[in-house]
Each structure stands twice: as C-alpha cells, then as structure tokens.
Write a protein that holds these residues in place. Structure first.
Motif, PDB file in Angstrom:
ATOM      1  N   ILE A 406      23.731   8.087  69.224  1.00  0.00           N
ATOM      2  CA  ILE A 406      22.415   8.512  69.701  1.00  0.00           C
ATOM      3  C   ILE A 406      21.485   7.304  69.603  1.00  0.00           C
ATOM      4  N   ALA A 407      20.368   7.381  70.300  1.00  0.00           N
ATOM      5  CA  ALA A 407      19.353   6.327  70.213  1.00  0.00           C
ATOM      6  C   ALA A 407      17.983   6.984  70.069  1.00  0.00           C
ATOM      7  N   GLN A 408      17.132   6.355  69.284  1.00  0.00           N
ATOM      8  CA  GLN A 408      15.799   6.888  69.026  1.00  0.00           C
ATOM      9  C   GLN A 408      14.777   5.754  69.034  1.00  0.00           C
ATOM     10  N   PRO A 409      13.542   6.066  69.382  1.00  0.00           N
ATOM     11  CA  PRO A 409      12.507   5.040  69.237  1.00  0.00           C
ATOM     12  C   PRO A 409      12.290   4.720  67.770  1.00  0.00           C
ATOM     13  N   VAL A 410      11.788   3.540  67.497  1.00  0.00           N
ATOM     14  CA  VAL A 410      11.477   3.170  66.121  1.00  0.00           C
ATOM     15  C   VAL A 410      10.218   3.925  65.698  1.00  0.00           C
ATOM     16  N   ILE A 411      10.342   4.727  64.646  1.00  0.00           N
ATOM     17  CA  ILE A 411       9.192   5.435  64.093  1.00  0.00           C
ATOM     18  C   ILE A 411       8.656   4.615  62.926  1.00  0.00           C
ATOM     19  N   SER A 412       7.371   4.310  62.952  1.00  0.00           N
ATOM     20  CA  SER A 412       6.766   3.555  61.856  1.00  0.00           C
ATOM     21  C   SER A 412       6.616   4.479  60.653  1.00  0.00           C
ATOM     22  N   LEU A 413       7.595   4.463  59.777  1.00  0.00           N
ATOM     23  CA  LEU A 413       7.572   5.332  58.605  1.00  0.00           C
ATOM     24  C   LEU A 413       6.285   5.132  57.811  1.00  0.00           C
ATOM     25  N   SER A 414       5.799   6.222  57.238  1.00  0.00           N
ATOM     26  CA  SER A 414       4.626   6.094  56.374  1.00  0.00           C
ATOM     27  C   SER A 414       4.977   5.220  55.184  1.00  0.00           C
ATOM     28  N   GLN A 415       3.930   4.698  54.530  1.00  0.00           N
ATOM     29  CA  GLN A 415       4.157   3.871  53.359  1.00  0.00           C
ATOM     30  C   GLN A 415       3.389   4.450  52.181  1.00  0.00           C
ATOM     31  N   MET A 424       0.832  -4.304  43.554  1.00  0.00           N
ATOM     32  CA  MET A 424       0.951  -3.024  44.240  1.00  0.00           C
ATOM     33  C   MET A 424       0.936  -3.287  45.739  1.00  0.00           C
ATOM     34  N   GLU A 425       2.041  -2.931  46.397  1.00  0.00           N
ATOM     35  CA  GLU A 425       2.167  -3.169  47.836  1.00  0.00           C
ATOM     36  C   GLU A 425       2.693  -1.914  48.524  1.00  0.00           C
ATOM     37  N   GLY A 426       2.411  -1.797  49.806  1.00  0.00           N
ATOM     38  CA  GLY A 426       2.914  -0.670  50.581  1.00  0.00           C
ATOM     39  C   GLY A 426       4.389  -0.841  50.900  1.00  0.00           C
ATOM     40  N   ARG A 427       5.164   0.208  50.679  1.00  0.00           N
ATOM     41  CA  ARG A 427       6.576   0.203  51.060  1.00  0.00           C
ATOM     42  C   ARG A 427       6.872   1.506  51.798  1.00  0.00           C
ATOM     43  N   HIS A 428       7.775   1.419  52.792  1.00  0.00           N
ATOM     44  CA  HIS A 428       8.089   2.573  53.634  1.00  0.00           C
ATOM     45  C   HIS A 428       8.920   3.596  52.868  1.00  0.00           C
ATOM     46  N   ILE A 429       8.668   4.866  53.177  1.00  0.00           N
ATOM     47  CA  ILE A 429       9.317   5.960  52.444  1.00  0.00           C
ATOM     48  C   ILE A 429       9.800   7.040  53.400  1.00  0.00           C
ATOM     49  N   ASP A 430      10.726   7.861  52.925  1.00  0.00           N
ATOM     50  CA  ASP A 430      11.045   9.118  53.596  1.00  0.00           C
ATOM     51  C   ASP A 430      11.032  10.214  52.530  1.00  0.00           C
ATOM     52  N   LEU A 431      11.480  11.402  52.877  1.00  0.00           N
ATOM     53  CA  LEU A 431      11.489  12.517  51.937  1.00  0.00           C
ATOM     54  C   LEU A 431      12.714  13.375  52.198  1.00  0.00           C
TER      55      LEU A 431
END
Length: 475
Positions: A406-415, A424-431
């Motif tokens: 499958i192919a998907q657009p790049v989603i800018s994950l929240s940080q 303290m820096e922003g890092r991308h996360i999922d849940l």
C-alpha cells in the motif's frame, strides 16, 4: 526546562502554534517548570534504574550489539483531555465491533464479498486468510479479543487510525510499567491532576479469558502460550501471566489428547480451557500450519475446532491485520453498522488498482510505502527520506507484487516535549491504545505512546530506535 523549545510546524501536544500552553497541559507544564535540572535528571535516572532492575526489556532480532535492550522511557508524559479520549474511545469501540463482524462474515457467509463491498480476490489472495477455518465457530463469535490499533495525529490535530494489530498486539506491559516508573520517580506529578488509572488492564484481560472459556463449571484454566525467551516480547509474556495469576507455557508444556488440551505439571496433566496465545498462526500447530514449527502444539487445531479450547485471539485474525484490508475498514463500518467512521483512516492507495498504481508510480518519492503483512517498521519506504536507489528498488517490488503493498501520503505526526541531548525538544509520537473485547468492550485509559527518539524521524518502533512515554487521560 522548556527554554528554547520550538513546536516548529507540527501539531504539538503541549503547546499551541502561538507558543502558549494548551489548557489541559498547564498544570503539568507548571510542575515541570519548577523542577531544577539536576533534580529532574536525578529522577530520570531513577526511572531508568527501575526499568533495569525490573528487567523491562525487548529483543531486536539480528542486532549484533546484543539481544536484550532496556526499553527507552521518556519521563515527560503525553496528556489527553477527557473530551478527546471520549472521541477516541467511541471510535475504537466502533472499529473493533465492525472488524469482528467482518471476520465472522468472511469466515462464514461472506456477504460483504457477495455484495462486492470488498473485491473477493483481496481475501482469496491474502496470506493470512485461513481457508481451513471457514464455517468454524469461535466462542461468543468474537475473533479479536485483544486489539492494539495504532493512532497518529495529523498537522490539524485530527486523530487517524494508522493500522490495526489484531493478532498478537504487544506493548501493554510497557504501558503499565511506564506508569509505575513515573509514579516512583516523580510522585508529585500526580497530585491534584486527576489522571485516570491504567492498572485495571490485567484484570480486564483475565475477565475476558474467563468469558470465552468453553467450560462453564468451576474456574477456567487459562494459560499464556509464548514462543520462548528469545521472542522480542518475552518480558511482556512473563509480566502479563504473572499479573493475571496464570501459567506461562511453551508448546512443549501442552499436549492434546482426545481433542482436549492438557498442561504438563509436576502433579500430572491439567486440562486447559483458554489459551492467550502470543504465537502467530503459522507456528501454532505443526499438523495444520508450518510442519517445521517446534513452537506450537501438535493437534491443537483439532481441539480448537471441536470447541474444547478457546484461543485469544482466534485463528485467522491476520486477515484484519493485512494493510490492504485496512483500506476497507471504513466501508466495513458503514456496511455492518450503518455508521460513518468516527476515526478516519489515513488515505491509502492500492497499487493493485490500475488508477492507484499510476499515481503511486508517479509520486513514489512523496509517499510512504508499506508491505501488506510486515510490522515493526520493516518492509517500509519513507519516500521523502529515501535514496534514489531505494526508491527504484521499491518501484520494482511494487510492480512485481502490487497486492503486497500500500502507499500513503506522509502524515506529519504530532510531537510532544521529550528530553533529548540535554534539552527539551519536540519528538514525533503515535498512540497504541489496548482494546479488550469480552463481555463488553474495555479500553485502558490512554495506551502506549511511542516516541521517535531520533530527531526528525517518523518511525516510532522500538526496533527502529523508538522509546515510549506515559500516557495520561484526564478525568
């Protein structure tokens, strides 16, 4: 603690785009602002020591630096307000109900295929569709008793379902131990903030196992079936078995006689009613599936088909894990429930469809490509970060076997604010929330927030350098 912190162009879980703290994060923000840096680092070291002493580890296959690794933990929790959680909970409940209706249908009457909502060839060609189990009934008609549906958050704050883990979802033990570690190292954080507890998960899991037991008289005998100590999630297998108060067994500990499953003990054979299996279908019974498997139990499927033992999750749920079938889950929700999906999918292209193939070939450097049945961040192309050689390699793979991708657009994950490299820096996360489907649907408040610890990375899997955070759902 937050001096110089930048939300950049991403959706930040703690800060709004103008740099102000989100209302539901303000109490936590104030507590962290009051920490002296040395005190914070000492407490962080305490949490890491706790993980080491508890043996909270995972394995990375093929890593020449060592087999077992301490699971990286960031002490800055991710906070979800009550209204957001209600939305997530409703969407996940809707989704697991629809997926179970789909699995019952596709293994019985196949109405969704007859009505051409899903083209039949996608099911017939799926590597994890178990044709041998057509018309086999499962306890309570529940196929997916434990699900870990991965959620991500886009630039506009919308929650999307990235994938459904419907076979042997892992990570619940890390969710529980993240909370224990944070409570020990930062006890004052929890004062007056109204964080919902997560410690009901083992009890809910055991209640579900009892619910699906085929034996109604007396206390059901439940076991957790593990592949053994070299499995990447072996710590979790031991942890959950201990927390539920059930035996952890390997295939050699079980024997099938007269279509009943028995556990070998020092006092003789004990009949087993329910198996929480952490072994994939292919390895669970060498008589039916892989003949070379030494992990499973010969004859187990005979006992299963006879209805004398229950499995969680059921055999054949891998078809719901297939990333191509994921594309059709919104249609399943509408077909079986007559509802619009509460949580949307990420837009997904199927190269096996001619129009989608043309689009994918033209836009490959802009897309994320995933193999239909891989996990853990393997078998994936991140188009914008890939070299020309990698892109051309995947172009060939897709053309050779379009059904497998499958192919998907790049989603800018929240940080989320994360302590990295002394700041303290922003890092991308999922849940990854954990859904238990027994007598009713139970979802542990929060889930496992996974963090891409490498700056700029969108890959959160522990096998690819990711860590995790505690997840707070507010009351």
């Amino acid at each position: 603690m937050f001096q110089g912190y930048s939300a950049d162009k991403f959706f930040d879980e703690m800060f709004s785009s103008d740099g102000t703290v989100r209302d539901h994060c303000e109490p936590l923000h104030q507590k962290f602002k009051n920490f002296d840096k040395d005190d914070f680092l000492a407490r962080k070291a305490t949490s890491e020591l706790y993980f080491m002493r508890q043996g909270i580890t995972f394995n990375v296959y093929g890593d020449d630096k060592g087999t077992e690794k301490i699971f990286p933990f960031d002490p800055v929790p991710r906070v979800i307000p009550a209204n957001e959680w209600e939305h997530i909970e409703a969407g996940l409940t809707q989704r697991i109900v629809a997926l179970n209706l789909f699995l019952h249908d596709v293994y019985h009457d196949q109405e969704i295929l007859k009505d051409e909502v899903i083209p039949r060839h996608y099911i017939d060609d799926a590597v994890n569709f178990r044709k041998e189990f057509r018309h086999v009934d499962v306890p309570k008609d529940i196929y997916i008793q434990i699900c870990g549906s991965d959620l991500i958050r886009g630039a506009d704050g919308t929650y999307y379902v990235l994938e459904d883990n419907a076979r042997c979802p892992s990570g619940a033990s890390y969710l529980l131990e993240n909370r224990n570690s944070l409570k020990r190292a930062f006890p004052a954080l929890f004062d007056t903030l109204g964080v919902r507890p997560v410690d009901s998960y083992p009890r809910d899991l055991l209640n579900m196992l009892h619910h699906i037991s085929p034996r109604r008289e007396g206390e059901p005998v439940c076991v957790l079936l593990t592949p053994g100590c070299y499995n990447s999630a072996y710590f979790e297998h031991c942890y959950l078995a201990r927390r539920m108060g059930i035996e952890i067994v390997e295939g050699r500990d079980l024997v099938v006689m007269d279509n009943f499953v028995y556990m070998r003990t020092t006092k003789g054979l004990v009949r087993v009613d329910v198996i929480y299996r952490r072994i994939d279908d292919d390895f669970i019974d060498p008589v039916v599936f892989r003949k070379d498997s030494v992990l499973g139990v010969p004859g187990l499927m005979n006992a299963y088909i006879a209805g004398n033992v229950a499995l969680a999750n059921a055999v054949g749920t891998g078809i719901a894990d297939d990333k191509v079938i994921y594309h059709f889950v919104p249609k399943m929700i509408e077909y079986y429930l007559g509802q619009k999906p509460i949580l949307p999918n990420v837009p997904t292209y199927l190269p096996s469809e001619e129009k989608d193939m043309d689009y994918v070939m033209k836009h490959l450097p802009e897309l994320v490509v995933k193999a239909a049945n891989e996990s853990g961040g393997y078998g994936m192309l991140m188009g914008p970060q890939a070299s020309k050689d990698e892109i051309e390699k995947f172009r060939g793979l897709i053309k050779a076997d379009p059904r497998n991708y499958i192919a998907q657009p790049v989603i800018s994950l929240s940080q989320s604010p994360t302590w990295c490299d002394g700041a303290m820096e922003g890092r991308h996360i999922d849940l990854r929330p954990y859904i238990i489907y027994g007598e009713d649907v139970k979802i542990v408040p929060g889930g496992l927030t996974r963090v891409a610890l490498n700056k700029g990375s969108l890959v959160v899997n522990s096998s690819q350098g990711g860590g995790s955070k505690d997840t707070w759902v507010l009351k």
